[in-house]
Motif scaffolding. Structure first.
Motif, short mmCIF file in Angstrom:
data_model
loop_
_atom_site.label_atom_id
_atom_site.label_comp_id
_atom_site.label_asym_id
_atom_site.label_seq_id
_atom_site.Cartn_x
_atom_site.Cartn_y
_atom_site.Cartn_z
N ILE A 27 0.85 -1.20 0.00
CA ILE A 27 0.00 0.00 0.00
C ILE A 27 0.88 1.24 0.00
CG2 ILE A 27 -1.67 1.33 1.34
CD1 ILE A 27 -2.81 -1.25 2.37
N ASP A 28 0.50 2.21 -0.83
CA ASP A 28 1.18 3.51 -0.86
C ASP A 28 0.59 4.36 0.26
OD1 ASP A 28 2.13 6.08 -1.39
OD2 ASP A 28 2.19 5.74 -3.55
N LYS A 29 1.28 4.40 1.39
CA LYS A 29 0.75 5.09 2.57
C LYS A 29 0.64 6.60 2.36
CE LYS A 29 2.52 1.59 5.76
NZ LYS A 29 3.41 1.31 6.91
N ALA A 30 1.49 7.17 1.52
CA ALA A 30 1.42 8.61 1.25
C ALA A 30 0.11 8.95 0.55
CB ALA A 30 2.61 9.04 0.40
N LYS A 31 -0.28 8.11 -0.40
CA LYS A 31 -1.53 8.37 -1.10
C LYS A 31 -2.74 8.15 -0.20
CE LYS A 31 -0.34 7.86 -5.98
NZ LYS A 31 1.04 8.27 -5.81
N LEU A 32 -2.66 7.15 0.68
CA LEU A 32 -3.75 6.96 1.65
C LEU A 32 -3.87 8.15 2.59
CD1 LEU A 32 -3.92 3.27 2.94
CD2 LEU A 32 -5.56 4.54 1.56
N LEU A 33 -2.73 8.74 2.93
CA LEU A 33 -2.75 9.94 3.77
C LEU A 33 -3.46 11.09 3.06
CD1 LEU A 33 -1.92 11.52 6.29
CD2 LEU A 33 0.30 11.96 5.20
N VAL A 34 -3.20 11.23 1.76
CA VAL A 34 -3.87 12.28 0.99
C VAL A 34 -5.37 12.05 0.95
CG1 VAL A 34 -4.07 13.38 -1.29
CG2 VAL A 34 -1.82 12.72 -0.42
N VAL A 35 -5.77 10.79 0.79
CA VAL A 35 -7.20 10.45 0.81
C VAL A 35 -7.82 10.88 2.14
CG1 VAL A 35 -8.86 8.54 0.86
CG2 VAL A 35 -7.02 8.54 -0.82
N ALA A 36 -7.14 10.57 3.23
CA ALA A 36 -7.65 10.96 4.56
C ALA A 36 -7.72 12.48 4.69
CB ALA A 36 -6.74 10.37 5.65
N MET A 37 -6.70 13.17 4.16
CA MET A 37 -6.69 14.64 4.23
C MET A 37 -7.86 15.24 3.45
SD MET A 37 -2.58 15.27 3.70
CE MET A 37 -2.81 16.97 3.19
N ILE A 38 -8.16 14.67 2.29
CA ILE A 38 -9.27 15.16 1.48
C ILE A 38 -10.59 14.99 2.22
CG2 ILE A 38 -10.59 14.80 -0.65
CD1 ILE A 38 -7.95 14.01 -2.00
N LEU A 39 -10.77 13.82 2.82
CA LEU A 39 -12.02 13.55 3.53
C LEU A 39 -12.17 14.46 4.75
CD1 LEU A 39 -12.07 9.65 3.34
CD2 LEU A 39 -13.26 11.29 1.88
N VAL A 40 -11.09 14.63 5.49
CA VAL A 40 -11.12 15.52 6.66
C VAL A 40 -11.39 16.96 6.21
CG1 VAL A 40 -9.75 16.52 8.53
CG2 VAL A 40 -9.67 14.05 8.10
N GLY A 41 -10.73 17.37 5.12
CA GLY A 41 -10.94 18.72 4.60
C GLY A 41 -12.38 18.95 4.18
N ALA A 42 -12.98 17.96 3.53
CA ALA A 42 -14.37 18.09 3.09
C ALA A 42 -15.31 18.22 4.28
CB ALA A 42 -14.76 16.90 2.23
N ILE A 43 -15.11 17.36 5.29
CA ILE A 43 -15.98 17.39 6.46
C ILE A 43 -15.81 18.71 7.23
CG2 ILE A 43 -16.45 16.30 8.69
CD1 ILE A 43 -15.56 13.64 7.42
N THR A 44 -14.57 19.12 7.43
CA THR A 44 -14.28 20.32 8.22
C THR A 44 -14.85 21.57 7.57
OG1 THR A 44 -12.23 19.31 9.03
CG2 THR A 44 -12.46 21.70 9.28
N PHE A 45 -14.58 21.75 6.28
CA PHE A 45 -15.04 22.97 5.60
C PHE A 45 -16.54 22.94 5.35
CE2 PHE A 45 -10.62 23.65 5.17
CZ PHE A 45 -10.44 25.00 4.87
N ASN A 46 -17.13 21.75 5.30
CA ASN A 46 -18.58 21.67 5.19
C ASN A 46 -19.23 22.11 6.50
OD1 ASN A 46 -21.12 20.94 3.99
ND2 ASN A 46 -21.10 19.09 5.22
N TYR A 47 -18.63 21.70 7.61
CA TYR A 47 -19.17 22.04 8.93
C TYR A 47 -18.96 23.52 9.26
CZ TYR A 47 -19.91 21.96 13.98
OH TYR A 47 -20.36 22.24 15.25
N LEU A 48 -17.77 24.04 8.94
CA LEU A 48 -17.44 25.40 9.33
C LEU A 48 -17.98 26.46 8.37
CD1 LEU A 48 -13.72 24.95 10.49
CD2 LEU A 48 -15.77 25.14 11.93
#
Length: 422
Positions: free
Chosen positions: A251-272
């Motif tokens: 598994i490419d852990k760097a790419k999985l980290l980016v996936v997690a960052m995108i999801l967190v970014g979407a949730i955070t900016f949607n809430y705020l």
């Protein structure tokens, strides 16, 4: 040809800035057998989308131009600029525009296309088959996973991730009925969560209790279990889960980290800020600093993005002056209508009308859009991955279990909670 070009250019400028060539006595209520002409134009556009499903963007754009031309010519005070950016009424009240909704949609679909591509390139989907039974149960479990993901992610993201996993599980051979089920699972998960779908967020922001809306999880879960039962059997007969016992892919852990960052970014900016697209793209550009991202993948979603934004805009231009009085029957009808009308304006109209059972209306507009592929943004997004599903007829033919599951879930809700308008 040059004359035609100039005529169209003048008409477009007049349409945008509301400098009409029409007579002083503008027509404001044109009907054909009591049906507004805007509704007829929109209906013809939907029929065109169903027939010419390989040219959906072109049909939608033509329908939008026809609607705009009609409204600028016959509806007093119409202006695209005012519709998008708002205006002040004669009494001084400000009516907000909807530009932020369209900008958000226009940025989210390409962003989630990149998310799906990054997730696929991380090689994580290739390891998932090892943890799923090589049977219809495995296909069913995947739909439940998508359902759970959509409770805290946007339904588009859940659909794209689910589509990427399915693509790996079945080596690209995904049945149309199962594609429809992925869409239904992503919409079902968002039906009871105030962060899982735009409609539930709207109801929450209007002052409704999030715990009250959570009652929509019951019919949504019942519905997706029914859909999952039939769709997983369709997929099992069409193509089984493919497992390679010698696959030692890392598994490419760097790419999985980016996936997690995108999801967190979407949730955070949607809430705020109610603008998840900004969080998505900030995460993508930050991720570009430490891993390779194929930005050309976003270009593949341009047609779908234009189609979705145009369809939502056309739905806004169709005048639905009022919705039926709140009742069990009208709520069920709204669920079916949401499969062809955008559910955002429908939800807003219901909020203005008042008196609905808000958990039930959340389920109706959320899950109801799954009945037709262009009835929800998740459906448009998943069909961008599986082009063969972009057929009105085939979606209804193989996804028949979605309206069936919708009705059963609707009935279960009434049996358990009853009709509780607020």
């Amino acid at each position: 040809m040059i004359k035609i070009f100039w005529i169209l250019l003048l008409a477009l400028g007049d349409m945008l800035f509301n400098t009409s060539f029409a007579s002083d006595s503008l027509i404001t209520t044109q009907t054909f057998f009591s049906i507004r002409y805007e509704m007829l134009i929109f209906g013809i556009m939907l029929v065109g989308i169903a027939i010419f499903y390989n040219k959906t963007m072109h049909v939608a754009v033509l329908g939008m131009l026809a609607l705009c031309f009609y409204k600028y010519e016959f509806v007093e005070g119409f202006s695209v600029i005012k519709t998008l950016f708002g205006f002040h009424t004669a009494t001084g009240d400000y009516v907000a525009g909807s530009w932020n909704t369209y900008l958000n949609l226009a940025l989210m679909l390409p962003g989630f296309s990149l998310l799906a591509n990054i997730f696929e390139n991380s090689k994580a989907p290739t390891l998932i088959p090892k943890f799923l039974p090589n049977s219809a149960i495995g296909s069913f479990v995947l739909l439940i996973v998508i359902f759970v993901l959509s409770t805290f992610l946007d339904n588009i993201a859940a659909a794209m991730i689910g589509g990427s996993i399915a693509m790996a599980l079945y080596k690209g051979k995904v049945h149309i009925g199962y594609v429809a089920a992925i869409c239904a699972a992503s919409n079902a998960g968002g039906a009871g969560s105030v962060v899982g779908d735009t409609t539930t967020t709207l109801i929450w922001l209007s002052g409704k209790d999030p715990l009250l809306l959570a009652d929509a999880f019951l019919p949504a879960f019942i519905a997706i279990c029914i859909v999952g039962f039939f769709a997983s059997r369709q997929q099992q007969k069409y193509c089984q889960i493919s497992i390679d016992p010698n696959d030692n892919t890392a598994i490419d852990k760097a790419k999985l980290l980016v996936v997690a960052m995108i999801l967190v970014g979407a949730i955070t900016f949607n809430y705020l800020y109610e603008f998840p697209a900004l969080g998505i793209w900030l995460a993508i550009f930050l991720g570009r600093l430490f891993t390779k991202i194929n930005f050309k993948e976003a270009l593949s979603s341009i047609n779908s993005t234009v189609f979705l934004v145009t369809l939502v805009f056309c739905a806004q231009l169709v005048p639905i002056e009022s919705v039926p009085d709140a009742s069990v029957l009208s709520t069920m009808v709204i669920g079916f209508v949401s499969s062809i009308f955008n559910h955002i304006p429908l939800t807003q109209l219901c909020l203005l009308k008042g008196g609905y059972d808000w958990a039930l209306i959340s389920y109706a507009v959320g899950f109801g859009g799954s009945m037709i592929w262009f009835g929800s943004s998740a459906g448009v997004a998943i069909c961008d991955m599986f082009h063969k599903a972009r057929s009105f007829v085939n979606w209804l033919r193989y996804g028949w279990h979605i309206p069936f599951g919708f009705i059963v879930g609707f009935g279960v809700y009434l049996l358990v909670f009853g009709w509780t308008p607020a």
